[in-house]
Motif scaffolding. Structure first.
Motif, PDB file in Angstrom:
ATOM      1  N   ILE A  37      -5.801  38.979  -2.610  1.00 29.54           N
ATOM      2  CA  ILE A  37      -4.872  37.892  -2.888  1.00 29.54           C
ATOM      3  C   ILE A  37      -4.303  38.065  -4.291  1.00 29.54           C
ATOM      4  CG2 ILE A  37      -4.556  35.396  -3.084  1.00 29.54           C
ATOM      5  CD1 ILE A  37      -5.208  36.268  -0.264  1.00 29.54           C
ATOM      6  N   GLU A  38      -2.985  38.145  -4.395  1.00 30.74           N
ATOM      7  CA  GLU A  38      -2.357  38.290  -5.701  1.00 30.74           C
ATOM      8  C   GLU A  38      -2.091  36.939  -6.360  1.00 30.74           C
ATOM      9  OE1 GLU A  38       1.437  40.531  -7.869  1.00 30.74           O
ATOM     10  OE2 GLU A  38       1.250  40.559  -5.690  1.00 30.74           O
ATOM     11  N   ILE A  39      -1.581  35.989  -5.588  1.00 31.18           N
ATOM     12  CA  ILE A  39      -1.204  34.688  -6.145  1.00 31.18           C
ATOM     13  C   ILE A  39      -1.803  33.552  -5.329  1.00 31.18           C
ATOM     14  CG2 ILE A  39       0.716  33.160  -6.760  1.00 31.18           C
ATOM     15  CD1 ILE A  39       2.493  35.680  -6.880  1.00 31.18           C
ATOM     16  N   SER A  40      -2.448  32.627  -6.018  1.00 30.92           N
ATOM     17  CA  SER A  40      -2.937  31.399  -5.391  1.00 30.92           C
ATOM     18  C   SER A  40      -2.026  30.250  -5.801  1.00 30.92           C
ATOM     19  CB  SER A  40      -4.375  31.094  -5.828  1.00 30.92           C
ATOM     20  OG  SER A  40      -5.268  32.076  -5.365  1.00 30.92           O
ATOM     21  N   VAL A  41      -1.391  29.630  -4.829  1.00 30.35           N
ATOM     22  CA  VAL A  41      -0.540  28.460  -5.080  1.00 30.35           C
ATOM     23  C   VAL A  41      -1.373  27.214  -4.811  1.00 30.35           C
ATOM     24  CG1 VAL A  41       1.591  27.265  -4.474  1.00 30.35           C
ATOM     25  CG2 VAL A  41       1.477  29.760  -4.297  1.00 30.35           C
ATOM     26  N   ILE A  42      -1.458  26.338  -5.803  1.00 29.03           N
ATOM     27  CA  ILE A  42      -2.274  25.131  -5.669  1.00 29.03           C
ATOM     28  C   ILE A  42      -1.362  23.902  -5.677  1.00 29.03           C
ATOM     29  CG2 ILE A  42      -4.124  23.745  -6.707  1.00 29.03           C
ATOM     30  CD1 ILE A  42      -5.177  26.393  -7.923  1.00 29.03           C
ATOM     31  N   ILE A  43      -1.467  23.107  -4.627  1.00 27.09           N
ATOM     32  CA  ILE A  43      -0.630  21.915  -4.446  1.00 27.09           C
ATOM     33  C   ILE A  43      -1.535  20.712  -4.215  1.00 27.09           C
ATOM     34  CG2 ILE A  43       1.188  20.836  -3.052  1.00 27.09           C
ATOM     35  CD1 ILE A  43       1.960  23.691  -2.121  1.00 27.09           C
ATOM     36  N   ILE A  44      -1.215  19.603  -4.861  1.00 23.57           N
ATOM     37  CA  ILE A  44      -1.966  18.360  -4.652  1.00 23.57           C
ATOM     38  C   ILE A  44      -1.146  17.415  -3.780  1.00 23.57           C
ATOM     39  CG2 ILE A  44      -2.949  16.311  -5.747  1.00 23.57           C
ATOM     40  CD1 ILE A  44      -3.453  17.995  -8.216  1.00 23.57           C
ATOM     41  N   ASN A  45      -1.804  16.843  -2.801  1.00 23.41           N
ATOM     42  CA  ASN A  45      -1.172  15.808  -1.984  1.00 23.41           C
ATOM     43  C   ASN A  45      -1.869  14.482  -2.229  1.00 23.41           C
ATOM     44  OD1 ASN A  45       0.572  14.955   0.440  1.00 23.41           O
ATOM     45  ND2 ASN A  45      -1.469  14.294   1.066  1.00 23.41           N
ATOM     46  N   PHE A  46      -1.066  13.444  -2.442  1.00 25.13           N
ATOM     47  CA  PHE A  46      -1.619  12.091  -2.515  1.00 25.13           C
ATOM     48  C   PHE A  46      -0.619  11.133  -1.880  1.00 25.13           C
ATOM     49  CE2 PHE A  46      -2.282   7.974  -4.751  1.00 25.13           C
ATOM     50  CZ  PHE A  46      -3.541   7.698  -4.216  1.00 25.13           C
ATOM     51  N   ASN A  47      -0.874  10.789  -0.649  1.00 22.39           N
ATOM     52  CA  ASN A  47      -0.048   9.840   0.096  1.00 22.39           C
ATOM     53  C   ASN A  47       1.433  10.215   0.104  1.00 22.39           C
ATOM     54  OD1 ASN A  47      -2.226   8.164   0.800  1.00 22.39           O
ATOM     55  ND2 ASN A  47      -2.099   7.057  -1.146  1.00 22.39           N
ATOM     56  N   SER A  48       1.715  11.496   0.184  1.00 25.03           N
ATOM     57  CA  SER A  48       3.117  11.956   0.223  1.00 25.03           C
ATOM     58  C   SER A  48       3.198  13.251   1.020  1.00 25.03           C
ATOM     59  CB  SER A  48       3.657  12.154  -1.197  1.00 25.03           C
ATOM     60  OG  SER A  48       2.774  12.937  -1.989  1.00 25.03           O
TER      61      SER A  48
END
Length: 303
Positions: A4-15
């Motif tokens: 894995i070259e790139i880890s994309v981290i996304i947060i979801n909170f009621n959206s």
């Protein structure tokens, strides 16, 4: 060997609707030769919202997409650190869920980091949904900036002053980049200590870039990478959010400038709202919050 070259981290909170659009844009715009993963951290959303996101991820059935549910709403820093613990990439992209990729941002930003090891963190050009430029670079939050405003830097640091509403022509340094979309190496993020989880929301990027600067690493906007940010969509404006913004500001001031500047800025902000409360009674709430101890326990997390 790390596949894995790139880890994309996304947060979801009621959206979840924004998160789904964000994920779709990443898959659509990212080059086929990039080995990446998307880590979605649900920050204890309401059951209905989480189920929508979960069903989407199941239907997509993609081995690059991973969904995790946090046991609590730990805010921006805490949620991203949760995702960081799961990351396998050599590069980390922290992406707000209300972001849409306009081009192959992952390739462009990671190439910038590969080509210049003095860059600690880089970010793309960001637009509103109407095509207007959103500021990517800024000066550090400091007592002078809080009291006198950003424009004072135009006179104090004319060679470094950047018109934040114009498209940059080349990679450009600033004190810090917007936290809505930033990329850095796994190694540098870990060495810096990552996000300060004592901050629930706002000013995390200022704090992180301060620590990267101490490692002789700079913050850069790479204008070739472009994205759209539905600014404030994931955290709609409210008096509670405004109070959180000021609490985080005061925490960062105290952490990096000490007690004297903290008390000076705290006094200045408090008195400015005491004057405004005459015409805007809702500021009573904000004043009350500013009188509480500045800590994670006094954030909107506990409200």
């Amino acid at each position: 060997m790390n596949m894995i070259e790139i880890s994309v981290i996304i947060i979801n909170f009621n959206s979840s609707n924004y998160t789904i659009q964000c994920i779709d844009s990443i898959f659509k715009k990212t080059g086929k030769d990039i080995a990446f993963e998307i880590i979605v951290v649900d920050n204890k959303s309401e059951t209905k919202d989480f189920e929508i996101l979960k069903n989407y991820c199941v239907s997509l059935n993609h081995d690059k997409l991973h969904l995790y549910q946090n046991s609590e709403n730990s805010g921006f820093g805490g949620g991203n650190m949760f995702g960081f613990e799961k990351a396998k990439g050599s590069y980390l992209a922290f992406v707000n869920n209300d972001i849409l990729f306009k081009n192959d941002c992952l390739s462009i930003l990671s190439n910038s980091l590969k080509q210049n090891h003095e860059i600690g963190v880089c970010a793309p050009t960001t637009y509103t949904s109407d095509g207007e430029i959103l500021p990517t670079l800024d000066f550090y939050t400091s007592p002078l900036k809080v009291i006198c405003g950003r424009k004072i830097y135009k006179y104090l640091r004319p060679k470094e002053f950047i018109n934040r509403n114009l498209k940059l022509e080349k990679p450009t340094k600033g004190d810090f980049v917007s936290g809505s979309f930033m990329m850095l190496t796994y190694e540098n993020f870990k060495k810096s200590g990552g996000f300060d989880t004592n901050i629930f929301l706002y000013h995390e990027e200022t704090d992180l870039c301060k620590r990267l600067e101490k490692m002789n690493l700079s913050a850069v906007c790479e204008p070739k990478a472009e994205c759209i940010h539905f600014h404030g969509a994931s955290t709609p404006k409210s008096i509670k959010i405004k109070a959180e913004l000021k609490r985080s500001l005061l925490y960062v001031i105290k952490k990096h400038y000490g007690n004297l500047y903290y008390f000076l800025i705290h006094f200045y902000i408090l008195n400015s709202y005491l004057l405004k409360v005459i015409v805007k009674p809702k500021y009573f709430y904000l004043i009350k919050q500013l009188l509480r101890p500045i800590s994670l326990n006094s954030s909107t997390k506990t409200d």
